[in-house]
Design a protein around this motif. Structure first.
Motif, PDB file in Angstrom:
ATOM      1  N   THR A 136     -24.489  11.936  -6.222  1.00 47.69           N
ATOM      2  CA  THR A 136     -24.057  10.220  -6.613  1.00 47.69           C
ATOM      3  C   THR A 136     -23.489  10.371  -4.391  1.00 47.69           C
ATOM      4  O   THR A 136     -23.766  11.826  -3.919  1.00 47.69           O
ATOM      5  CB  THR A 136     -22.587  10.984  -7.033  1.00 47.69           C
ATOM      6  OG1 THR A 136     -22.292  11.768  -6.337  1.00 47.69           O
ATOM      7  CG2 THR A 136     -23.236  11.384  -8.229  1.00 47.69           C
ATOM      8  N   THR A 139     -21.589   3.701  -2.711  1.00 47.54           N
ATOM      9  CA  THR A 139     -22.463   2.450  -3.035  1.00 47.54           C
ATOM     10  C   THR A 139     -22.539   1.909  -1.873  1.00 47.54           C
ATOM     11  O   THR A 139     -24.093   1.401  -1.378  1.00 47.54           O
ATOM     12  CB  THR A 139     -22.217   0.958  -3.916  1.00 47.54           C
ATOM     13  OG1 THR A 139     -22.367   2.063  -5.070  1.00 47.54           O
ATOM     14  CG2 THR A 139     -23.324   0.341  -3.779  1.00 47.54           C
ATOM     15  N   ASN A 153     -24.086  -1.824  -7.661  1.00 48.71           N
ATOM     16  CA  ASN A 153     -24.385   0.099  -8.322  1.00 48.71           C
ATOM     17  C   ASN A 153     -25.889  -0.043  -9.449  1.00 48.71           C
ATOM     18  O   ASN A 153     -25.692  -1.907  -9.559  1.00 48.71           O
ATOM     19  CB  ASN A 153     -23.345   0.416  -8.806  1.00 48.71           C
ATOM     20  CG  ASN A 153     -22.947  -0.211  -9.919  1.00 48.71           C
ATOM     21  OD1 ASN A 153     -22.337  -1.456  -9.711  1.00 48.71           O
ATOM     22  ND2 ASN A 153     -22.923   0.091 -10.986  1.00 48.71           N
ATOM     23  N   TYR A 156     -26.936   4.200 -12.917  1.00 44.97           N
ATOM     24  CA  TYR A 156     -26.480   6.006 -13.007  1.00 44.97           C
ATOM     25  C   TYR A 156     -27.440   6.868 -13.414  1.00 44.97           C
ATOM     26  O   TYR A 156     -26.984   7.830 -14.975  1.00 44.97           O
ATOM     27  CB  TYR A 156     -24.973   5.924 -13.239  1.00 44.97           C
ATOM     28  CG  TYR A 156     -23.799   6.734 -13.033  1.00 44.97           C
ATOM     29  CD1 TYR A 156     -24.111   8.371 -12.446  1.00 44.97           C
ATOM     30  CD2 TYR A 156     -22.780   6.610 -12.537  1.00 44.97           C
ATOM     31  CE1 TYR A 156     -23.605   9.244 -12.169  1.00 44.97           C
ATOM     32  CE2 TYR A 156     -21.867   8.029 -12.819  1.00 44.97           C
ATOM     33  CZ  TYR A 156     -22.413   8.779 -12.342  1.00 44.97           C
ATOM     34  OH  TYR A 156     -21.381  10.257 -11.501  1.00 44.97           O
ATOM     35  N   ASP A 295     -24.335  -0.224 -15.100  1.00 44.73           N
ATOM     36  CA  ASP A 295     -23.178   0.996 -15.290  1.00 44.73           C
ATOM     37  C   ASP A 295     -21.806   0.845 -15.050  1.00 44.73           C
ATOM     38  O   ASP A 295     -22.393  -0.664 -13.910  1.00 44.73           O
ATOM     39  CB  ASP A 295     -23.285   1.734 -13.849  1.00 44.73           C
ATOM     40  CG  ASP A 295     -22.824   2.820 -14.507  1.00 44.73           C
ATOM     41  OD1 ASP A 295     -21.637   2.466 -15.676  1.00 44.73           O
ATOM     42  OD2 ASP A 295     -22.350   3.970 -14.042  1.00 44.73           O
ATOM     43  N   SER A 299     -17.250   2.275 -11.524  1.00 39.09           N
ATOM     44  CA  SER A 299     -19.053   2.583 -10.203  1.00 39.09           C
ATOM     45  C   SER A 299     -19.535   0.695 -10.347  1.00 39.09           C
ATOM     46  O   SER A 299     -20.085   0.854  -9.267  1.00 39.09           O
ATOM     47  CB  SER A 299     -20.253   2.786 -11.280  1.00 39.09           C
ATOM     48  OG  SER A 299     -19.960   4.394 -11.691  1.00 39.09           O
ATOM     49  N   ARG A 319     -16.516   4.967  -6.515  1.00 39.87           N
ATOM     50  CA  ARG A 319     -16.434   5.876  -6.965  1.00 39.87           C
ATOM     51  C   ARG A 319     -18.031   6.065  -6.764  1.00 39.87           C
ATOM     52  O   ARG A 319     -19.308   5.196  -6.865  1.00 39.87           O
ATOM     53  CB  ARG A 319     -16.182   6.098  -8.636  1.00 39.87           C
ATOM     54  CG  ARG A 319     -16.897   7.200  -9.697  1.00 39.87           C
ATOM     55  CD  ARG A 319     -15.857   7.293 -10.615  1.00 39.87           C
ATOM     56  NE  ARG A 319     -17.228   5.952 -11.349  1.00 39.87           N
ATOM     57  CZ  ARG A 319     -16.873   6.487 -12.629  1.00 39.87           C
ATOM     58  NH1 ARG A 319     -16.134   6.651 -13.614  1.00 39.87           N
ATOM     59  NH2 ARG A 319     -18.120   4.887 -13.606  1.00 39.87           N
ATOM     60  N   THR A 321     -21.452   7.222  -6.968  1.00 38.47           N
ATOM     61  CA  THR A 321     -23.209   6.892  -8.173  1.00 38.47           C
ATOM     62  C   THR A 321     -23.935   7.415  -7.693  1.00 38.47           C
ATOM     63  O   THR A 321     -24.330   7.636  -6.932  1.00 38.47           O
ATOM     64  CB  THR A 321     -23.086   5.178  -8.298  1.00 38.47           C
ATOM     65  OG1 THR A 321     -24.041   4.907  -9.741  1.00 38.47           O
ATOM     66  CG2 THR A 321     -23.402   4.413  -7.471  1.00 38.47           C
ATOM     67  N   SER A 322     -25.310   7.034  -8.689  1.00 33.85           N
ATOM     68  CA  SER A 322     -26.878   7.887  -8.932  1.00 33.85           C
ATOM     69  C   SER A 322     -27.954   7.124  -8.055  1.00 33.85           C
ATOM     70  O   SER A 322     -28.610   7.399  -7.386  1.00 33.85           O
ATOM     71  CB  SER A 322     -27.148   8.277  -9.636  1.00 33.85           C
ATOM     72  OG  SER A 322     -27.062   7.286 -10.941  1.00 33.85           O
TER      73      SER A 322
END
Length: 329
Positions: A136, A139, A153, A156, A295, A299, A319, A321-322
């Motif tokens: 993670t 963003t 974002n 996820y 998501d 996120s 937060r 995110t991926s």
């Protein structure tokens, strides 16, 4: 029969107590080991990074034979950027803020109206420039690393092992499980059934990027049925996406004309969030014919010109995110 000697009864009583203690201790140890094992498994599965591709930029360059560079100097001179708009030869972006309701029912959301001249200008990027599980990054940090003028974002993907993941024309995962969203190189975008196709087939058909979250919010301009009952995953802590929540959605007005919406939430008085149906109605009111939920929660993030546009959870912080969708400046 003669009664047992008191000392014999005492010895048998002590033996029974000892066996009971051993049984309790063995049981407690078993439970502890089980809990520890479950905890270790959960940590490994949902917390510890599992990198499958360490240098995505190099990997994509090797797969496609192209590299992603920043805007050329001539294009940069032609691009016009203000606090709420961006215009270049590749993309036109307008950011607006909408507030509805009052008091505890106030809802605040942010709309990016995006028109592209080339569908491949909309790209994806992974946190830490790596593909895998549990990786993670904020963003805004992913956006900065890729020179993005605009970003939201993604889906996820790194929290799950299923779904079809195609990013920037490269296949990363082929585990069809749910309703996905496909962006094609010709500029059209459509919702599809992941379980009825494969990543290779999608790539051959011209898919450039996919998102795997859902559900679809709008079909032919109409609010999709059953969207309040959808469970995207059955992972720990991620069973349900119902209720009024912060949310992110992608909408389609026409080929190469997209809407990206981020709704803030869980902040009564500023923004309470919206239900899935509420999000669908927002997208319909904005003129989208197709819309898809991605998501949300903490996120849900929009970045423009290096700045955080929205206020995730009313805390002013992001937060991790991926992944993100972005347009380079």
């Amino acid at each position: 029969m003669s009664p047992a000697h008191p000392r014999s009864r005492t010895r048998r009583s002590r033996t029974r107590r000892s066996r009971t203690r051993r049984a309790l201790l063995t049981g407690a140890l078993g439970v502890s080991l089980l809990v520890a094992g479950t905890g270790a498994w959960a940590m490994d599965r949902y917390v510890i990074d599992h990198v499958e591709v360490a240098d995505v930029s190099a990997y994509e360059a090797a797969q496609t034979g192209t590299t992603v560079a920043g805007t050329q100097s001539g294009d940069a001179a032609a691009a016009v950027l203000t606090d709420t708009t961006y215009d270049s030869s590749d993309a036109s972006i307008t950011i607006s803020t909408v507030t509805t309701g009052s008091g505890q029912d106030t809802v605040t959301y942010y709309v990016a109206d995006v028109t592209l001249t080339d569908a491949t200008v909309l790209r994806s990027a992974f946190a830490q420039d790596a593909f895998g599980l549990n990786i993670t990054q904020d963003t805004s940090d992913i956006a900065a690393a890729h020179g993005a003028v605009f970003a939201i974002n993604g889906d996820y993907y790194g929290f799950r092992t299923t779904g079809i993941v195609i990013r920037n024309g490269v296949v990363y995962r082929d585990e069809g499980a749910r309703e996905g969203l496909a962006f094609y190189t010709d500029g059209h975008v459509e919702v599809y059934d992941e379980t009825a196709t494969s990543a290779a087939e999608l790539l051959d058909a011209g898919v450039w990027n996919t998102l795997s979250f859902g559900p679809a919010l709008l079909r032919d301009g109409q609010v999709a049925a059953g969207i309040e009952d959808v469970e995207v995953d059955t992972n720990i802590g991620n069973h349900s996406i119902q209720g009024a929540q912060p949310r992110t959605a992608v909408g389609v007005i026409d080929d190469n004309h997209l809407l990206f919406v981020v709704v803030d939430g869980r902040s009564p008085g500023y923004s309470a969030g919206v239900t899935m149906t509420g999000l669908a109605q927002i997208m319909a009111d904005l003129g989208a014919t197709t819309a898809y939920n991605i998501d949300g929660g903490g996120s849900s993030t929009m970045v423009f010109d290096g700045q955080l546009v929205n206020d995730p959870l009313g805390k002013g912080t992001e937060r991790g995110t991926s992944d993100i969708l972005y347009i380079a400046g």
